[in-house]
Design an enzyme around this catalytic site. Structure first.
Site, PDB file in Angstrom:
ATOM      1  CE  LYS A  33      44.438  46.880  46.662  1.00 23.51           C
ATOM      2  NZ  LYS A  33      45.352  47.045  47.823  1.00 23.51           N
ATOM      3  CB  THR A  34      49.708  49.507  46.676  1.00 23.89           C
ATOM      4  OG1 THR A  34      49.052  48.323  47.144  1.00 23.89           O
ATOM      5  CG2 THR A  34      50.654  50.020  47.745  1.00 23.89           C
ATOM      6  CG  ASP A 224      44.528  48.848  50.771  1.00 22.39           C
ATOM      7  OD1 ASP A 224      43.860  48.785  49.721  1.00 22.39           O
ATOM      8  OD2 ASP A 224      45.626  48.271  50.906  1.00 22.39           O
ATOM      9  CD  GLU A 225      43.043  44.570  49.749  1.00 22.22           C
ATOM     10  OE1 GLU A 225      41.938  44.333  49.224  1.00 22.22           O
ATOM     11  OE2 GLU A 225      44.117  44.235  49.245  1.00 22.22           O
ATOM     12  CD  GLN A 255      41.055  41.072  43.662  1.00 24.05           C
ATOM     13  OE1 GLN A 255      41.999  40.369  44.054  1.00 24.05           O
ATOM     14  NE2 GLN A 255      41.246  42.272  43.144  1.00 24.05           N
ATOM     15  NE  ARG A 601      45.198  36.789  42.472  1.00 23.30           N
ATOM     16  CZ  ARG A 601      45.133  38.105  42.654  1.00 23.30           C
ATOM     17  NH1 ARG A 601      46.115  38.741  43.243  1.00 23.30           N
ATOM     18  NH2 ARG A 601      44.103  38.805  42.221  1.00 23.30           N
TER      19      ARG A 601
END
Length: 689
Positions: A33-34, A224-225, A255, A601
């Site tokens: 994503k980043t 973002d997010e 998420q 994770r």
């Protein structure tokens, strides 16, 4: 020039080259994503877009700095002029330009959390709040109420009714305090963190020319997010994008786990409806986890109804199936994890690649104690270590005072919790108590009665509460029941008044009760072990570098991070999914999203553990989490009584033994008497029911 085709996968490249107009990017866990956002900004800059025309909004300053550093590395130059930062930092920059339009000076002060709490404390005092009846909430709790009200776009009385029901009788007083707080901030030309967003929104709504000017400037907006935005944040970015409508939001509805902070999953789920010309892209190529881990994650999250359907695909090679580990007790569960951690570290794995995750902080207590005794260094994320937590120390102070009435520190602590008792008054009470107790080793009700006759003035009411709590506790022969009475008689009210997260802290205290059951009849040993446990923990960390400690973390704190090996513990119904969350709207689906975050994770190894019996006096049977029951059995390695062996490269591998269902266990019958039964017969009985 950047060769985008060679540096991005096909999914990422589609976003980078085609994200014009309203764009929703559903970025699965570990999908880059980043990287995608950073390359999109670089792409725009290479196309000639001016940095000042780009607005990049992140949820942490760290994320913003990371993206800027990556961007400068890609471009080989600085990205000066780019607007990048958190919602609050962007709002601050804009308000410095336009503050006079809101009646503020441009040099307004920003209040931090402590400043806000202090100012609310002054407002409570000036409001002459009655001290009769139930305690008034502390400034921290009032601050949390006001903050949630403003970010969720809901009136304060509604927030109190929904989230703070025990304070409904204080609603008018709370509204009065909130109004005084707002007035004092304006008088001081000061804003708290919430004001930065609220006032920016007010500016955009009330000053059309400002909204037009800013929406003209920001030709490209990237957020973002986005699944973590609240109603206020979403409204702000939508207004800033009103001119060019080049708004790119990136997030993962799977998420979305922060509703307790006011985050609204409907912002991302409803984005396509709000922007009817929206383009939607999916990033589903996962670079983090093995196929086996992703198969479990995909199967679990597929159960949610309110979501965008997507399935993560692995790049990594295959590994072992995730292990579902059944233990007979919380202590055995902790011992299993400790054994495997030792195996991993002995095999050469870095401690920083090992994490133990849990739904709530109280679940880590037994494991912490085992790690302390074994001298294993660990870093705790999501709060303080169990026995260092203020509320745990508060209740232990009562127990210490019962065990040793001359424990001055314990008395000062418990008296300090009472209304009307300051440090000087507390010291006088302790001095009087020492004279009354003399050489007697333990506290008695007679001591408290005699002491009460010497307490006068403002301290009387507070002392009576403390004394009554201790008397009720003294009447109980069992240590765990003493702790239970201490909580119920007076400490619960204090907890709800003092802490915004009182329910989480109460679960810690219930865990303390359960822990005390192992020490019934030996209060001194209990206090020794609790105190020495802290010493073990501190000693284990002395001289140990942070990178040489394993990590213990709540799942909320672990979001966005990754480890080679992940243990998710406490997977029992009522614990995970959490019983309180289950009663809330969308509660079950958010709990499943939380489970999904925990699972994703893990890079290579994943263990899901639970115990079949609680640690209470009745040894009640614990039911495995519904999240474990939902996963197809062929996706996991189910383990009963478990042993592990280390392969030459340090990777743990299962060696299974079938559970012994004929092994006896103790339960309480209908008359409350202990009865020995086999696990097999017990399970048959409850199945028949």
């Amino acid at each position: 020039m950047i060769d985008f085709k060679s540096e991005l996968n096909a999914e990422q490249l589609q976003v980078v080259e085609n994200a014009y107009g309203p764009t929703l990017v559903l970025a699965g866990a570990g999908s880059g994503k980043t990287r995608t956002i950073t390359y999109r900004v670089a792409y725009l800059l290479q196309k000639g877009v001016q940095p000042s025309n780009i607005l990049l909004v992140t949820f942490t300053n760290k994320a913003a700095r990371e993206m800027i550093l990556r961007l400068e590395h890609l471009l080989g130059s600085t990205s000066g002029g780019l607007w990048a930062g958190t919602f609050h930092s962007i709002a601050n920059r804009l308000l410095r330009l336009y503050a006079p339009l809101l009646g503020f000076h441009s040099n307004f002060t920003i209040l931090d959390s402590d400043d806000s709490t202090s100012l609310i404390k002054v407002c409570i005092k000036e409001a002459h709040i009655s001290t009769q009846g139930r305690r008034f909430p502390s400034p921290r709790v009032v601050q949390a109420m006001v903050s949630l009200s403003r970010n969720a776009f809901l009136a304060l009385p509604q927030i109190i009714e929904d989230r703070y029901v025990s304070f409904t009788e204080r609603t008018l007083e709370l509204v009065d305090v909130a109004e005084r707080y707002a007035a004092k901030k304006r008088e001081s030309h000061a804003m708290d963190f919430d004001d930065l967003l609220v006032h920016l929104h007010t500016l955009l709504v009330n000053e059309p020319r400002v909204e037009e000017r800013l929406s003209e400037q920001f030709r490209y907006i990237l957020v973002d997010e986005y699944q973590d935005t609240n109603a206020l944040q979403a409204n702000i970015v939508n207004r800033l994008a009103s001119k060019h409508r080049n708004i790119l939001v990136v997030g993962d509805d799977a998420q979305s786990i922060y509703s307790f902070r006011g985050a609204d999953i409907q912002n991302i789920l409803g984005f396509e409806s709000l922007f009817t010309s929206c383009k939607t892209f999916r990033l589903t190529t996962n670079y983090r986890s093995t196929p086996e881990i992703l198969q479990l994650a995909n199967a679990s999250i597929a159960r949610n109804v309110s979501q965008y359907k997507k399935s993560l695909t692995a790049v990594r090679d295959s590994g072992e199936a995730p292990g579902v580990v059944m233990a007979r007790s919380a202590r055995e569960e902790a011992a299993f994890i400790l054994q495997q951690v030792d195996c991993l570290l002995s095999g050469g794995m870095s401690p920083r690649e090992v994490v133990v995750l849990f739904r709530a902080t109280y679940q880590s207590q037994t494991l912490e104690f085992e790690l302390m005794k074994a001298g294993v260094a660990y870093e705790y994320r999501g709060g303080m270590r169990f026995f260092e937590r203020a509320h745990v120390k508060d209740v232990l102070a009562y127990v210490r005072a019962i065990e040793n009435p001359k424990d001055t520190a314990a008395w000062l602590r418990l008296l300090g919790l009472q209304q009307g008792i300051g440090l000087v008054s507390a010291q006088k009470i302790v001095t009087a108590l020492h004279a009354i107790v003399g050489d007697e080793p333990h506290l008695t009700s007679a001591h408290l009665v005699a002491l009460g006759k010497q307490v006068s003035g403002r301290s009387c009411a507070g002392f009576e509460v403390a004394a009554e709590t201790l008397k009720v506790a003294l009447a109980e022969p069992m240590l765990s029941e003493q702790i239970s009475r201490i909580i119920k008689v007076s400490y619960l009210e204090y907890l709800e008044s003092e802490y915004p997260n009182a329910s989480d802290r109460l679960e810690d205290l219930h865990q303390l009760e359960q822990f005390a059951i192992s020490y019934e009849g030996n209060r001194q040993l209990f206090l020794e072990e609790v105190t020495l446990g802290d010493e073990f923990a501190n000693g284990a960390n002395v001289g140990v570098r942070p990178e040489d400690r394993i990590v213990l973390s709540t799942i909320h704190q672990a979001k966005g991070l990754e480890w080679d090996t992940v243990f998710v513990m406490g997977l029992c119904d009522g614990q995970f999914p959490n019983h309180r969350a289950m009663s809330e709207e969308d509660g079950l689906e958010e709990e499943r999203r939380l489970f999904y975050v925990a699972v994703t994770r893990a890079k290579r190894s994943l263990y899901l553990t639970y115990s079949t019996t609680g640690s209470g006096r009745s040894m009640e049977m614990m039911v495995p989490s519904m999240f474990l029951e939902e996963v197809p059995k062929d996706l996991v390695n189910e383990v009963g009584r478990t042993h592990m062996r280390a392969l030459s490269h340090g990777t743990p591998s299962f060696m299974n033994e079938a559970p012994d269902f004929n092994e006896p266990m103790i339960v309480l019958n209908s008359d409350g008497e202990r009865q020995s039964v086999t696990s097999h017969s017990f399970l048959k009985d409850i199945t028949d029911l």
